[in-house]
Design an enzyme around this catalytic site. Structure first.
Site, mmCIF file in Angstrom:
data_model
loop_
_atom_site.group_PDB
_atom_site.id
_atom_site.type_symbol
_atom_site.label_atom_id
_atom_site.label_comp_id
_atom_site.label_asym_id
_atom_site.label_seq_id
_atom_site.Cartn_x
_atom_site.Cartn_y
_atom_site.Cartn_z
ATOM 1 N N ASP A 67 0.815 -1.177 -0.018
ATOM 2 C CA ASP A 67 -0.069 0.020 -0.078
ATOM 3 C C ASP A 67 0.733 1.137 0.195
ATOM 4 O O ASP A 67 2.036 1.263 0.138
ATOM 5 C CB ASP A 67 -1.014 -0.079 1.314
ATOM 6 C CG ASP A 67 -0.078 -0.335 2.484
ATOM 7 O OD1 ASP A 67 0.846 -0.336 2.456
ATOM 8 O OD2 ASP A 67 -0.993 -0.851 3.311
ATOM 9 N N ASP A 136 -7.288 -2.805 14.368
ATOM 10 C CA ASP A 136 -8.788 -3.375 14.171
ATOM 11 C C ASP A 136 -8.830 -4.787 13.431
ATOM 12 O O ASP A 136 -9.841 -4.952 12.822
ATOM 13 C CB ASP A 136 -9.433 -2.033 13.660
ATOM 14 C CG ASP A 136 -8.631 -1.589 12.241
ATOM 15 O OD1 ASP A 136 -7.619 -2.233 12.155
ATOM 16 O OD2 ASP A 136 -9.170 -0.780 11.738
ATOM 17 N N HIS A 138 -7.256 -5.059 10.586
ATOM 18 C CA HIS A 138 -7.082 -4.737 8.973
ATOM 19 C C HIS A 138 -5.562 -5.370 8.601
ATOM 20 O O HIS A 138 -4.584 -5.572 9.410
ATOM 21 C CB HIS A 138 -7.013 -3.259 8.650
ATOM 22 C CG HIS A 138 -5.866 -2.409 8.994
ATOM 23 N ND1 HIS A 138 -5.996 -1.157 9.547
ATOM 24 C CD2 HIS A 138 -4.494 -2.613 9.194
ATOM 25 C CE1 HIS A 138 -4.591 -0.594 10.015
ATOM 26 N NE2 HIS A 138 -3.930 -1.323 9.445
ATOM 27 N N GLU A 143 -9.502 -1.806 5.622
ATOM 28 C CA GLU A 143 -10.062 -1.882 6.893
ATOM 29 C C GLU A 143 -11.212 -2.593 7.131
ATOM 30 O O GLU A 143 -11.761 -3.277 6.020
ATOM 31 C CB GLU A 143 -10.719 -0.103 7.002
ATOM 32 C CG GLU A 143 -9.465 0.691 6.621
ATOM 33 C CD GLU A 143 -8.693 0.994 8.075
ATOM 34 O OE1 GLU A 143 -8.564 -0.032 8.600
ATOM 35 O OE2 GLU A 143 -8.231 1.989 8.237
HETATM 36 P P1 PGA Z 1 2.153 -1.363 12.600
HETATM 37 O O1 PGA Z 1 1.077 -1.178 11.743
HETATM 38 O O2 PGA Z 1 3.330 -2.452 12.298
HETATM 39 O O3 PGA Z 1 2.790 0.042 12.606
HETATM 40 O O4 PGA Z 1 1.690 -1.749 14.317
HETATM 41 C C1 PGA Z 1 0.469 -2.560 11.126
HETATM 42 C C2 PGA Z 1 -0.788 -2.496 10.097
HETATM 43 O O5 PGA Z 1 -1.307 -1.217 10.488
HETATM 44 O O6 PGA Z 1 -0.958 -3.251 9.386
#
Ligand code: PGA
Length: 261
Positions: A67, A136, A138, A143
């Protein structure tokens, strides 16, 4: 889905790095799907160490990132182009032409997303996709509520994800609202998946993904349907798992032929 619970993030990252190194040695032209965020940093550090000290060769590897923020130029300090350059690409020998990320400045987002999907197909598909997980649930920037069959497309970030990612920006209002992300259907086509998670802040997402029902409310839960998904967790992110003892038991009692896979 295989759940591997380790004492700390370094141990989880080491096991994941060994899996990736094994793939790259067996298939030097491997196509890797890569992730950003805090989670993969120790994994990338270990892969860089393996490249420098053990000669792990990435010269024929190709990569596709999950992404990118819409509206951020590749040189923006919070762009995922910049993140990947600083945290991984500058430390290994992947040729520039073999590296692809979604273009945050794409003029025609839909056409760009279709071309990204085509580029993945043209490369023969992704052999191994690295994933973090949002608090959450994702994966990528898919999302909750994302179609479990979605392809690369534009997404609108939730309030919570924007808050979670504020730490990478000067000001909360600087976090973009939109991103381009590989879809869940795209991720599910990867031949293998390596998901990493650390810390108690991820334990609710992990319990939903591993032991909850498959639901778009926790996009990572679709990985229960993936034929080769490994979750490398530290003790805290695994803290809410009902069957944690069983997963540890399985890992420590693998048949010898399977122990190195
Ligand atoms: P993080 O993010 O590794 O910074 O915790 C993970 C994500 O949002 O997929």
């Amino acid at each position: 889905m295989e759940v591997i619970i380790t004492p700390d993030p370094a141990a989880a990252a080491l096991l994941a790095a060994r899996q990736i190194a094994r793939l790259v040695r067996e298939k030097p032209t491997a196509v890797l799907g890569l992730a950003t965020g805090s989670t993969p940093i120790p994994l990338y550090k270990e892969l860089i160490r393996m490249h420098r000290e053990e000669g792990l060769d990435f010269s024929r590897v190709r990569t596709f990132n999950l992404d990118e923020y819409l509206g951020l130029a590749p040189g923006h300090p919070a762009s995922y182009h910049r993140f990947m350059e600083e945290n991984f690409f500058s430390g290994v020998n992947i040729p520039r032409d073999n590296i692809r990320l979604p273009d945050g400045l794409a003029a025609d987002v839909q056409a760009h997303c279709a071309a990204y999907e085509q580029a993945i197909r043209d490369a023969g598909g992704i052999d191994l996709q690295v994933l973090g997980i949002g608090s959450d649930g994702h994966i990528g920037f898919n999302e909750h509520g994302s179609s479990l069959a979605s392809r690369t497309r534009i997404k609108t970030l939730t309030k919570r994800t924007r808050e979670d990612n504020t730490r990478f920006f000067d000001k909360p209002e600087d976090v973009p609202h939109h991103v381009i992300t590989m879809g869940i259907g795209t991720i599910m086509e990867s031949r293998s998946v390596v998901l990493l998670a650390y810390g108690a802040g991820k334990s609710a997402a992990i319990v939903g993904a591993v032991e909850g029902p498959i639901t778009a409310n926790n996009p990572a839960s679709i990985l229960q349907m993936h034929p080769d998904a490994k979750f490398y967790l530290d003790d805290s992110s695994a803290g809410a798992l009902e069957r944690a003892d069983y997963y540890k038991w399985v890992f420590h009692n693998k048949p010898v032929w399977q122990a190195d896979r």
